[in-house]
Every structure is written in structure tokens, then in C-alpha cells.
Design a protein around this motif. Structure first.
Motif, PDB file in Angstrom:
ATOM      1  N   UNK A 184      14.201  -9.109  -9.388  1.00  0.00           N
ATOM      2  CA  UNK A 184      15.308  -8.831 -10.327  1.00  0.00           C
ATOM      3  C   UNK A 184      14.877  -7.777 -11.346  1.00  0.00           C
ATOM      4  N   UNK A 185      13.628  -7.901 -11.788  1.00  0.00           N
ATOM      5  CA  UNK A 185      13.098  -6.963 -12.785  1.00  0.00           C
ATOM      6  C   UNK A 185      13.157  -5.531 -12.264  1.00  0.00           C
ATOM      7  N   UNK A 186      12.913  -5.331 -10.970  1.00  0.00           N
ATOM      8  CA  UNK A 186      12.980  -3.981 -10.405  1.00  0.00           C
ATOM      9  C   UNK A 186      14.347  -3.720  -9.746  1.00  0.00           C
ATOM     10  N   UNK A 187      15.346  -4.541 -10.089  1.00  0.00           N
ATOM     11  CA  UNK A 187      16.733  -4.164  -9.812  1.00  0.00           C
ATOM     12  C   UNK A 187      17.396  -4.734  -8.577  1.00  0.00           C
ATOM     13  N   UNK A 188      16.786  -5.705  -7.894  1.00  0.00           N
ATOM     14  CA  UNK A 188      17.342  -6.167  -6.637  1.00  0.00           C
ATOM     15  C   UNK A 188      18.804  -6.609  -6.732  1.00  0.00           C
ATOM     16  N   UNK A 215      11.097   5.434  -6.182  1.00  0.00           N
ATOM     17  CA  UNK A 215      10.183   4.282  -6.099  1.00  0.00           C
ATOM     18  C   UNK A 215       8.719   4.728  -6.234  1.00  0.00           C
ATOM     19  N   UNK A 216       8.446   5.980  -5.878  1.00  0.00           N
ATOM     20  CA  UNK A 216       7.052   6.457  -5.811  1.00  0.00           C
ATOM     21  C   UNK A 216       6.684   7.437  -6.925  1.00  0.00           C
ATOM     22  N   UNK A 217       7.620   7.645  -7.835  1.00  0.00           N
ATOM     23  CA  UNK A 217       7.430   8.650  -8.874  1.00  0.00           C
ATOM     24  C   UNK A 217       7.052   7.943 -10.179  1.00  0.00           C
ATOM     25  N   UNK A 218       5.775   8.077 -10.600  1.00  0.00           N
ATOM     26  CA  UNK A 218       5.338   7.337 -11.792  1.00  0.00           C
ATOM     27  C   UNK A 218       6.096   7.742 -13.057  1.00  0.00           C
ATOM     28  N   UNK A 219       6.718   8.929 -13.042  1.00  0.00           N
ATOM     29  CA  UNK A 219       7.425   9.340 -14.265  1.00  0.00           C
ATOM     30  C   UNK A 219       8.887   8.879 -14.272  1.00  0.00           C
ATOM     31  N   UNK A 220       9.353   8.346 -13.147  1.00  0.00           N
ATOM     32  CA  UNK A 220      10.780   7.995 -13.057  1.00  0.00           C
ATOM     33  C   UNK A 220      11.106   6.754 -13.876  1.00  0.00           C
ATOM     34  N   UNK A 221      10.200   5.786 -13.870  1.00  0.00           N
ATOM     35  CA  UNK A 221      10.412   4.543 -14.628  1.00  0.00           C
ATOM     36  C   UNK A 221       9.271   4.409 -15.634  1.00  0.00           C
ATOM     37  N   UNK A 222       9.421   4.988 -16.818  1.00  0.00           N
ATOM     38  CA  UNK A 222       8.288   4.992 -17.760  1.00  0.00           C
ATOM     39  C   UNK A 222       7.842   3.588 -18.182  1.00  0.00           C
ATOM     40  N   UNK A 223       8.719   2.592 -17.994  1.00  0.00           N
ATOM     41  CA  UNK A 223       8.354   1.229 -18.434  1.00  0.00           C
ATOM     42  C   UNK A 223       7.198   0.618 -17.662  1.00  0.00           C
ATOM     43  N   UNK A 224       6.802   1.266 -16.537  1.00  0.00           N
ATOM     44  CA  UNK A 224       5.689   0.695 -15.781  1.00  0.00           C
ATOM     45  C   UNK A 224       4.342   1.302 -16.196  1.00  0.00           C
ATOM     46  N   UNK A 225       4.314   1.918 -17.359  1.00  0.00           N
ATOM     47  CA  UNK A 225       3.049   2.348 -17.953  1.00  0.00           C
ATOM     48  C   UNK A 225       2.248   3.300 -17.084  1.00  0.00           C
ATOM     49  N   UNK A 231      14.873  -1.609 -15.068  1.00  0.00           N
ATOM     50  CA  UNK A 231      15.091  -0.221 -14.654  1.00  0.00           C
ATOM     51  C   UNK A 231      16.539   0.189 -14.902  1.00  0.00           C
ATOM     52  N   UNK A 232      16.726   1.479 -14.963  1.00  0.00           N
ATOM     53  CA  UNK A 232      18.061   2.051 -15.150  1.00  0.00           C
ATOM     54  C   UNK A 232      18.968   1.570 -14.012  1.00  0.00           C
ATOM     55  N   UNK A 233      20.158   1.042 -14.333  1.00  0.00           N
ATOM     56  CA  UNK A 233      21.018   0.567 -13.244  1.00  0.00           C
ATOM     57  C   UNK A 233      21.415   1.713 -12.310  1.00  0.00           C
ATOM     58  N   UNK A 234      21.310   1.455 -11.015  1.00  0.00           N
ATOM     59  CA  UNK A 234      21.806   2.391 -10.002  1.00  0.00           C
ATOM     60  C   UNK A 234      23.304   2.141  -9.883  1.00  0.00           C
ATOM     61  N   UNK A 235      24.023   3.198  -9.610  1.00  0.00           N
ATOM     62  CA  UNK A 235      25.479   3.074  -9.612  1.00  0.00           C
ATOM     63  C   UNK A 235      26.006   2.586  -8.248  1.00  0.00           C
ATOM     64  N   UNK A 236      25.750   1.310  -7.926  1.00  0.00           N
ATOM     65  CA  UNK A 236      26.265   0.759  -6.672  1.00  0.00           C
ATOM     66  C   UNK A 236      27.793   0.670  -6.743  1.00  0.00           C
ATOM     67  N   UNK A 267       7.127   2.474  -9.475  1.00  0.00           N
ATOM     68  CA  UNK A 267       7.736   1.160  -9.221  1.00  0.00           C
ATOM     69  C   UNK A 267       7.010   0.474  -8.059  1.00  0.00           C
ATOM     70  N   UNK A 268       6.673   1.248  -7.014  1.00  0.00           N
ATOM     71  CA  UNK A 268       5.982   0.665  -5.860  1.00  0.00           C
ATOM     72  C   UNK A 268       4.660   0.025  -6.279  1.00  0.00           C
ATOM     73  N   UNK A 269       3.901   0.715  -7.133  1.00  0.00           N
ATOM     74  CA  UNK A 269       2.623   0.155  -7.598  1.00  0.00           C
ATOM     75  C   UNK A 269       2.832  -1.070  -8.481  1.00  0.00           C
ATOM     76  N   UNK A 270       3.785  -0.949  -9.426  1.00  0.00           N
ATOM     77  CA  UNK A 270       4.030  -2.068 -10.339  1.00  0.00           C
ATOM     78  C   UNK A 270       4.477  -3.295  -9.557  1.00  0.00           C
ATOM     79  N   UNK A 271       5.372  -3.081  -8.566  1.00  0.00           N
ATOM     80  CA  UNK A 271       5.865  -4.205  -7.786  1.00  0.00           C
ATOM     81  C   UNK A 271       4.735  -4.823  -6.962  1.00  0.00           C
ATOM     82  N   UNK A 272       3.985  -3.987  -6.248  1.00  0.00           N
ATOM     83  CA  UNK A 272       2.926  -4.504  -5.376  1.00  0.00           C
ATOM     84  C   UNK A 272       1.898  -5.289  -6.193  1.00  0.00           C
TER      85      UNK A 272
END
Lengths: 262, 262
Positions: free
Chosen positions: A75-79, B48-58, A98-103, B62-67
Motif C-alpha cells: 500500500x505504501x508503494x501504491x498498490x 520504479x527504477x529511478x532513485x530521483x522519482x520518489x525522493x521519499x525513499x532517501x 508515492x504520488x498517486x498515479x492517475x488510474x 522504489x524497487x530498492x526500497x520495496x525489495x
């Protein structure tokens, strides 16, 4: 670089037709069969389901504790921003970070919240799991709980796709459904949504998928239409669809339609 | 109740023979192919693979933070007590909160910690992922990251099974390996562990598995030995094994053997 053979089918919410919805349902059969085969790698592993075995989970079984925490992480990563995804533990979810995706929001607002996950959970653990696993305990509790969640999520996504089915059918013939909806006539709605020949075909197809995907593939065999040693019993997958997946999908459809005019 | 067709194969650690290890490796091919097919359902989803896209993951993607968080959760319920499982983020793991299961410890203690997950991570994201996905962004970031982790874990388990291979081969002929190990003769060890005909057969089999498991199964088709519309390109799966899975497995084997006399 090798060519990709087929592009993933777009989500039906982006272009709602019965054909798109059916393609998505057919594709999801594969995901369900894969998930069942992967769960069947492990024996039952009963401690995973015994709330008294691991007291540290506060009265929950390991399976419940794991599913709830895994859903919170997802949920935290938007599922659950995607209306196709329905949580089993909605009260335990984190706020998406994360920023909501516009589903695209295609569901009728009063109907969007239909959720039969309690029934899916109970069916999966009480009925299905003993049919696809052998008795035993190999200690792989974490992998078992993760494999269970994959099965549950695949089944839940498939069954809640009934919302798309109901929405597209309602849009195609609103006048046909309105009278039964206004009369809260569940039986008539259920009849309108039941197509015995289609259901028969789906049962045969999922049985075949279980046969094809759960076989031990060797370089020699050519014919995949024969039942050889299977990792998951094809007749169990057929029965899963007959007794649970298709009836629960229709429950979702009826519940959705009953609120469609609210 | 339906009969179960085949029992899951016991973990080789319970009865270490080359036959058991090979059976496990063959079964894991299915898991890898299933995981790749499930990942290919989604487009690349580059955010998902861009560290600058979601700055909240420090600074992490997102892929790294999730894994990392998913591994921590799985560690809590005991995943890494099983010596077959190797984490990608060992520094972020939680202490298991469950009673340790008594997994047989078959690895030589000095060799048990061999870990090539950094190479697997880099290969998966930089080389493999662009070959199995189409370009595009459908917003399913959480499901994408979960599907990536399934692929990574299946590949990691397969490649680190090289430890079992090395241990059983060493036990079968310690005198043959000892000289090369003492001389730290990596080339000779690599030659002793390479069987070109077996590797060729494995490549052909995983290609066939991709063909069989990623086809659109219909009630009509009978012959599964022809390449029809595939969800994952079979030649990519063959190349995955040739270029990455088999060489990395042999790296694990060599690293394991080099420490086998310590």
C-alpha cells in the motif's frame, strides 16, 4: 536485442469493452495457475496457519501477520491506488507514500467498494489449500506465507474483476438491468449473468492450463494435451473455478449491480 | 478429495546427492520462467527504477526500497534461516521473530556466506529487464516491484544452489579438487565444473519451458513444441541461462570451493 513477442494487454479500465475484460480474465487464469503451482512446491506447513504456534503475532497466524504487513508495505508503494486491487486487511494499510498515479476510475462510486475477500480468504485456506498441498512441514514458513499471498492476490484480482464485467454489461444494456436492480431481484440478476456454455469452456480451459503449466517439461515431449505427472491436479483447478471462482465473481457482479443506481 | 499427483521434492539439504540437487535445479527453472512471465505482464515502468522519482525513499529507487523492506518482513518470519535463501539487502534485515526451524546445515562453514546477489541485481535490472518488458508506464509500480523481487529471488535461489553443487561434487571426489583449491587455481576449477553438453541441454530445456508456459493456451492446440505467441521470448530465457545464470552459478561454485578447505 530480442524482439518482444506480445505486448501486455492494457488494463480494461483504459478502454472498457467486454472483449478487453475477457482477455484480462483469460490472462489472469495463467497467473492463478502459476501461483498454485508455486504454492504446491511446499507441503502444507500447518504451523503457518495456527494462531497459537507463534504467540508473537498477537493472536494472528503467521499467514495473517505476513499478509497484513505485506499489504501495508505494498500500500505504501501504491498498490491499492489501482482499483483492480482489493486488500485483505484494509484496516491495516499504510497511507501511500508515492504520488498517486492517475488510474481511470470506471466503477460507479457506490459500487466500487464491493469486497468479497473474507470469503476468498476462508475458501483458500479451508477448502483449496488442503487440495493442492501434501501433508508435511519443511520449515519454509516465510516462503509458504509469501506463496499463499500470491495465490490470494491472484484470486482476489480475478474475482473482483466481476466489477468490470458488471459495469460493462450494465453500460451495454442499462434498460435490461434496471428493473431487476430496482426490484433488488438477486435471482434474476444472477440468471442474467450466468452463461452455462461459457462457464463450461472456462473450466475446461483452466484444467488444460494446469495440465500444460504444471507438467515436467522435457526436451522429448511434444503433446501437451495429455495429463502427465502434474504439480497441481488439473481437476482441482477446474473445481476451484466451478465451485468458487465463478460463483464468487457472480456474487461480486450482483453486489455491484445492486448498488449501480444508488 | 482429489489425489495429489506429485509430492514436492525434498530439499537437497536433507539428503545431499547430485541427483537431488539436479531435480531441484530443474524445478527451479519453472519458477524462474513463471516469474519472468508475470513480470512481463507489466511494461517497463521506468519510475520504479529511478532513485530521483520518489525522493521519499532517501536516494533509493522504489524497487530498492520495496525489495529491502519486503526482505526485512520475510526475514522476520524466518526466510533466511533456510540456507537456500540469500538476501539482497543483508544489512537491512530484521531479526527473525520466530523459533528457528532446524534446517540441516550442509555447507562448509567458511563457504556458506558466498553471495553474488550484487551481480544478479545488476544483471537483472540492466540486462534482462529491458529484454522481457515493453516500454511504457501503466502505474502499477507496487505490483511491478513485487514481480521484480519474485524474479530476483528465483534467480538468486537458483544461482546460489551452486553451493550445493560444489559441496556434493567436492564430497564425491575431494582428492580431485584439493590440489586446485590449494593452488587457488580458478581456471582448473572452472574447467572441472563445466560440462558443455549438459549446459547445451539446459539451455534448450529452459527455452522450451518458456515456449510451453508463456503460450496462450487454448482448448484447441495440442502440440506444445511449436513457438506461438509467447509472453516471454524463449530465446531470451535461453540467453539468460547461457550468459548469466550458468556462469554466475559456476562463480558461486568456484568461490565456494576456494574456501572449502579453510
Amino acid at each position: 536485442m530480442a524482439e518482444k513477442k506480445t505486448a501486455p494487454s492494457p488494463s480494461p479500465s483504459q478502454d472498457l469493452t467486454l472483449g478487453k475484460v475477457r482477455d484480462a480474465l483469460i490472462r489472469q487464469e495463467d497467473s492463478i495457475v502459476f501461483a498454485l503451482i508455486e504454492r504446491a512446491k511446499f507441503p502444507l506447513n500447518a504451523p503457518v496457519y495456527d494462531p497459537s504456534f507463534f504467540p508473537q503475532f498477537g493472536g494472528r497466524s503467521l499467514a495473517e501477520a505476513y499478509a497484513s504487513e505485506a499489504e501495508a508495505l505494498q500500500a505504501k508503494v501504491g498498490r491499492y491506488q489501482n482499483p483492480e486491487e482489493v486488500p485483505f486487511f484494509p484496516d491495516d494499510l499504510s497511507v501511500p507514500s508515492i504520488i498517486p498515479y492517475n488510474f481511470p476510475q470506471v466503477f460507479h462510486p457506490a459500487s466500487a467498494s464491493v469486497n468479497v475477500n473474507d470469503a476468498i480468504w476462508s475458501m483458500y485456506f479451508n477448502e483449496l489449500l488442503p487440495l493442492i498441498t501434501v501433508k508435511g512441514d519443511d520449515g519454509n514458513y516465510a516462503s509458504t506465507a509469501a506463496a499463499d499471498l500470491m495465490c490470494l492476490q491472484a484470486l482476489s484480482r480475478r474475482i473482483h474483476y466481476g466489477k468490470f464485467v458488471a459495469e460493462v454489461k450494465f453500460r451495454d444494456a442499462p434498460q435490461d438491468y434496471t428493473k431487476a436492480i430496482q426490484a433488488k431481484d438477486t435471482d434474476t440478476l444472477m440468471k442474467m449473468l450466468t452463461f452455462a456454455t461459457v462457464e463450461e469452456m472456462v473450466k475446461r480451459r483452466v484444467k488444460k492450463k494446469a495440465m500444460v503449466f504444471s507438467r515436467n517439461v522435457t526436451l522429448e515431449d511434444k503433446n501437451c494435451d495429455v495429463e502427465v505427472e502434474c504439480k497441481v491436479d488439473p481437476s482441482v483447478v477446474s473445481r476451484l473455478y466451478e465451485q468458487w471462482v465463478m460463483p464468487l465473481t457472480k456474487d461480486v457482479e450482483v453486489q455491484y449491480l445492486l448498488r449501480r443506481l444508488d
